[in-house]
Every structure is written in structure tokens, then in C-alpha cells.
Write a protein that holds these residues in place. Structure first.
Motif, PDB file in Angstrom:
ATOM      1  N   GLU A   1      -9.456 -31.546  18.262  1.00  0.00           N
ATOM      2  CA  GLU A   1     -10.348 -32.694  18.360  1.00  0.00           C
ATOM      3  C   GLU A   1     -10.666 -33.251  16.974  1.00  0.00           C
ATOM      4  O   GLU A   1     -10.733 -34.477  16.790  1.00  0.00           O
ATOM      5  CB  GLU A   1     -11.643 -32.270  19.061  1.00  0.00           C
ATOM      6  CG  GLU A   1     -12.695 -33.365  19.173  1.00  0.00           C
ATOM      7  CD  GLU A   1     -12.228 -34.562  19.991  1.00  0.00           C
ATOM      8  OE1 GLU A   1     -12.838 -35.637  19.839  1.00  0.00           O
ATOM      9  OE2 GLU A   1     -11.262 -34.425  20.773  1.00  0.00           O
TER      10      GLU A   1
ATOM     11  N   GLN B   1      -9.890 -37.075  15.825  1.00  0.00           N
ATOM     12  CA  GLN B   1     -10.921 -37.964  15.310  1.00  0.00           C
ATOM     13  C   GLN B   1     -10.560 -38.461  13.908  1.00  0.00           C
ATOM     14  O   GLN B   1     -10.715 -39.650  13.592  1.00  0.00           O
ATOM     15  CB  GLN B   1     -12.274 -37.238  15.272  1.00  0.00           C
ATOM     16  CG  GLN B   1     -12.839 -36.884  16.637  1.00  0.00           C
ATOM     17  CD  GLN B   1     -13.373 -38.107  17.374  1.00  0.00           C
ATOM     18  OE1 GLN B   1     -13.454 -39.196  16.823  1.00  0.00           O
ATOM     19  NE2 GLN B   1     -13.721 -37.926  18.639  1.00  0.00           N
TER      20      GLN B   1
ATOM     21  N   HIS C   1      -9.821 -42.382  13.015  1.00  0.00           N
ATOM     22  CA  HIS C   1     -10.673 -43.048  12.025  1.00  0.00           C
ATOM     23  C   HIS C   1      -9.850 -43.595  10.867  1.00  0.00           C
ATOM     24  O   HIS C   1      -9.976 -44.757  10.475  1.00  0.00           O
ATOM     25  CB  HIS C   1     -11.727 -42.061  11.517  1.00  0.00           C
ATOM     26  CG  HIS C   1     -12.551 -42.585  10.378  1.00  0.00           C
ATOM     27  ND1 HIS C   1     -12.153 -42.467   9.065  1.00  0.00           N
ATOM     28  CD2 HIS C   1     -13.738 -43.236  10.363  1.00  0.00           C
ATOM     29  CE1 HIS C   1     -13.067 -43.025   8.285  1.00  0.00           C
ATOM     30  NE2 HIS C   1     -14.036 -43.491   9.042  1.00  0.00           N
TER      31      HIS C   1
END
Length: 346
Positions: free
Chosen positions: A217, A221, A225
Motif C-alpha cells: 500500500e 500511494q 502521488h
């Protein structure tokens, strides 16, 4: 009794005329609402541009602008995606404690070692700031972490390969970028080691990521981003480069390019304002063919170390008191060393 019944009942006719208790308050716009407004604004700008601007734009100039813009984006995109993916993987799966174990205990010796470590960590400046913050949080001396922060996005293999592709037949640009960037990073680290004070920098705290699911995860992320932000900055940089080549009168550009001092300071300032990811900036620099090797080298050295998005990241992670001191220091060192190395290469 009827009046009392009206007052304690659910609603009356008079109540329908009264504003609700929270009348006048506005809920925050949802992401979908913001996206709709942004799309509507973009559509309006396109319509207005088609009506008012397009009739006055020369077709040849528009074709040239489009060619430069697309060429910069297409050439840089593979390096950008690959660099962001590797950066996210290292951030998520390599424990920060590893870097603390391999650094020398003496701060003065740890600074150049941390700079050299930046050569083996692919990634852009967006990733180097949180990694440096994690190193500080785990006990690495701030001067060494800051050296790594400056060196990693400037001298890693992907950036050097991208520079070689952008400047075919000009190995001096690759060598100059590596030498100048590493020298700036080490000098900045040593300078901070000598004059930096503990109260000037806010060392962030970062929780450990446990378990495979958590690391996957974290990778997802970080990847999402960085690709969104870096891709946006690439488009802005390509837009600016194409505009400079087409819109700015060639006489102005030639006048600035012919003046050694003005050309260096102009490209150093553009590097700060464009905020291009380090995997892509070489292609933008190569498109600025009017400028000297020293000026383009300054653009390549300053950009990964001092730009608008990096200043914002450093302020957020380490505090405003740190940024107002470290940013000018880095900028002055980057310009000075670039001029010195560029003069030796030319």
C-alpha cells in the motif's frame, strides 16, 4: 392550546418561511464538484482562446510550439515513469535503518558517503525529501541526510542516462552534471555541519511500515502521488520550454544567451520556476539551444536541488526556519560550482 400544538408539532406554515439553523454555511466542495468546476473553466478558456487568440496566432509558430512540446514530453515520459516506480519501491520496501548502518559514525566522513550513495538511488527530488526525513528520524546526522537529499535526484543512473540521451555526442554534459552536482551536495552538507543549528531544523517522525500488505500500500500511494505531481510538472516545463523557443523574440534570447552572466542567472532562475523532475529536465535543457554549455549545466544542477516544489516540500518536512537558510545556501553553491565546472569543460 392550538398555538401550543403548533409550536411543539413537527413544522408549521410559519416554520417553512424560516431559514434553517445552518443557513449560510457552505459545505466543502467535493472532489467531483471541484473537478467539474476545473473542467468548466478549462472548457471556457479553450473556447475563448479559439475565438480571440487563435485568429492572431501564426500557423507556423503554433506548429513549432506543438512539435517542441510533444517532443519534450514523449522523450522524457519513460524516464519519468521508471524513476518514480523505482523511487516508490525503494521508499516502501527498503528499510531506512539500512542507510544508518552503512554510514560512517563520524559526521564529516558520513557527508561524502551519503552523497555517493545518492548515485545508486534512482528517484526525483519529490522522493528524496521524505527519504531524508526518514533518515533523520532514525538518527542519521542531518548534514548527511541533506547531502543525500541533494545528491540522489541529481546523480542517480536514470538521470545520467537521460542526460546522455538528451545530449547525444556530448559526454561532457553527463560528466559535468555528475561532478558539479556531487560537489554541491557535499559542500552543502559540510557547510550545514559547520554552521547549522539544531533549532533551525524540525526533524520529522515517521511510523514504521509493517507487513507485506502495508508495504504494498505504501508503494501504491507513493507511486500514485509522485507520478501525478511529477507528470504535471513535466507538462509545465515542456510548456515553458516550447513557449520560450517560440513566443520570446529570438533577438531577446540571443541577447541573453550572448551575455555569460545573464544567461547563467536566467537559466538558474528558470530551473527554480519550472520545477521539472530531474528525470526530465535534461530534455528541456537540450531544447534551449541558444544558450551556452555553462548556462545549460547550471540549469541541470540547480533544478534538482532548488525549485518551487522542492522548497515547498522542504518547508513542510523540516520547517520554514530551515528552508529560508538552506535554500539560498544551495542555490548559491549550485550556481557557483556550475560556472566553475562549466568553465573547465568549455
Amino acid at each position: 392550546m392550538t398555538g401550543m400544538t403548533d409550536r411543539v408539532g413537527l413544522r408549521t406554515a410559519e416554520d417553512d418561511l424560516l431559514p434553517p439553523a445552518d443557513w449560510g454555511r457552505r459545505d466543502p466542495a467535493s472532489p467531483g464538484t471541484r473537478a467539474a468546476w476545473a473542467f468548466g473553466l478549462l472548457a471556457a478558456l479553450l473556447v475563448l482562446g479559439r475565438m480571440w487568440v487563435a485568429p492572431h496566432v501564426d500557423a507556423g509558430a503554433l506548429d513549432a510550439w506543438t512539435t517542441i512540446f510533444v517532443a519534450v514530453c514523449v522523450q522524457a515520459l519513460p524516464f519519468l515513469v521508471f524513476g518514480v516506480a523505482l523511487s516508490a519501491a525503494i521508499t516502501a520496501f527498503v528499510p531506512a535503518s539500512l542507510w544508518r548502518r552503512v554510514l560512517p559514525r563520524r559526521p564529516g566522513a558520513a557527508v561524502p558517503v551519503a552523497g555517493a550513495m545518492g548515485a545508486v538511488l534512482p528517484g526525483c527530488e519529490c522522493a528524496s525529501v521524505p527519504v531524508a526525513g526518514g533518515l533523520m528520524a532514525r538518527g542519521v546526522v542531518p548534514a548527511a541526510a541533506l547531502t543525500f537529499l541533494l545528491a540522489a535526484p541529481a546523480i542517480n543512473p536514470i538521470v545520467l542516462i537521460a542526460t546522455a540521451v538528451a545530449f547525444p555526442g556530448q559526454p561532457e554534459m553527463v560528466v559535468g552534471r555528475f561532478v558539479a552536482s556531487l560537489l554541491v551536495a557535499v559542500l552543502a552538507g559540510w557547510t550545514w555541519l559547520l554552521i547549522g543549528k539544531g533549532e533551525w531544523i524540525k526533524i520529522p517522525s515517521r511510523p514504521e511500515v509493517h507487513g507485506r500488505a502495508g508495504r504494498v500500500e505504501a508503494f501504491r500511494q507513493a507511486m500514485r502521488h509522485d507520478i501525478v505531481h511529477a507528470g504535471g510538472f513535466l507538462v509545465v516545463g515542456a510548456f515553458a520550454a516550447a513557449t520560450i523557443n517560440v513566443v520570446v523574440p529570438s533577438a531577446w534570447v540571443s541577447a541573453a544567451a550572448d551575455n555569460p552572466v545573464v544567461s547563467v542567472m536566467l537559466l538558474a532562475t528558470l530551473a527554480v520556476l519550472m520545477s521539472i523532475c530531474s528525470e526530465a529536465d535534461a530534455f528541456v535543457a537540450a531544447s534551449l539551444s541558444q544558450f551556452s554549455t555553462t548556462a545549460k549545466l547550471t540549469f541541470l544542477v540547480v533544478g534538482p536541488m532548488v525549485d518551487l516544489k522542492l522548497i515547498a516540500l522542504q518547508t513542510g518536512f523540516f520547517g520554514r526556519r530551515f528552508a529560508v537558510r538552506f535554500v539560498p545556501l544551495t542555490f548559491c553553491l549550485a550556481v557557483g560550482v556550475s560556472v566553475l565546472v562549466g568553465g573547465l569543460l568549455s
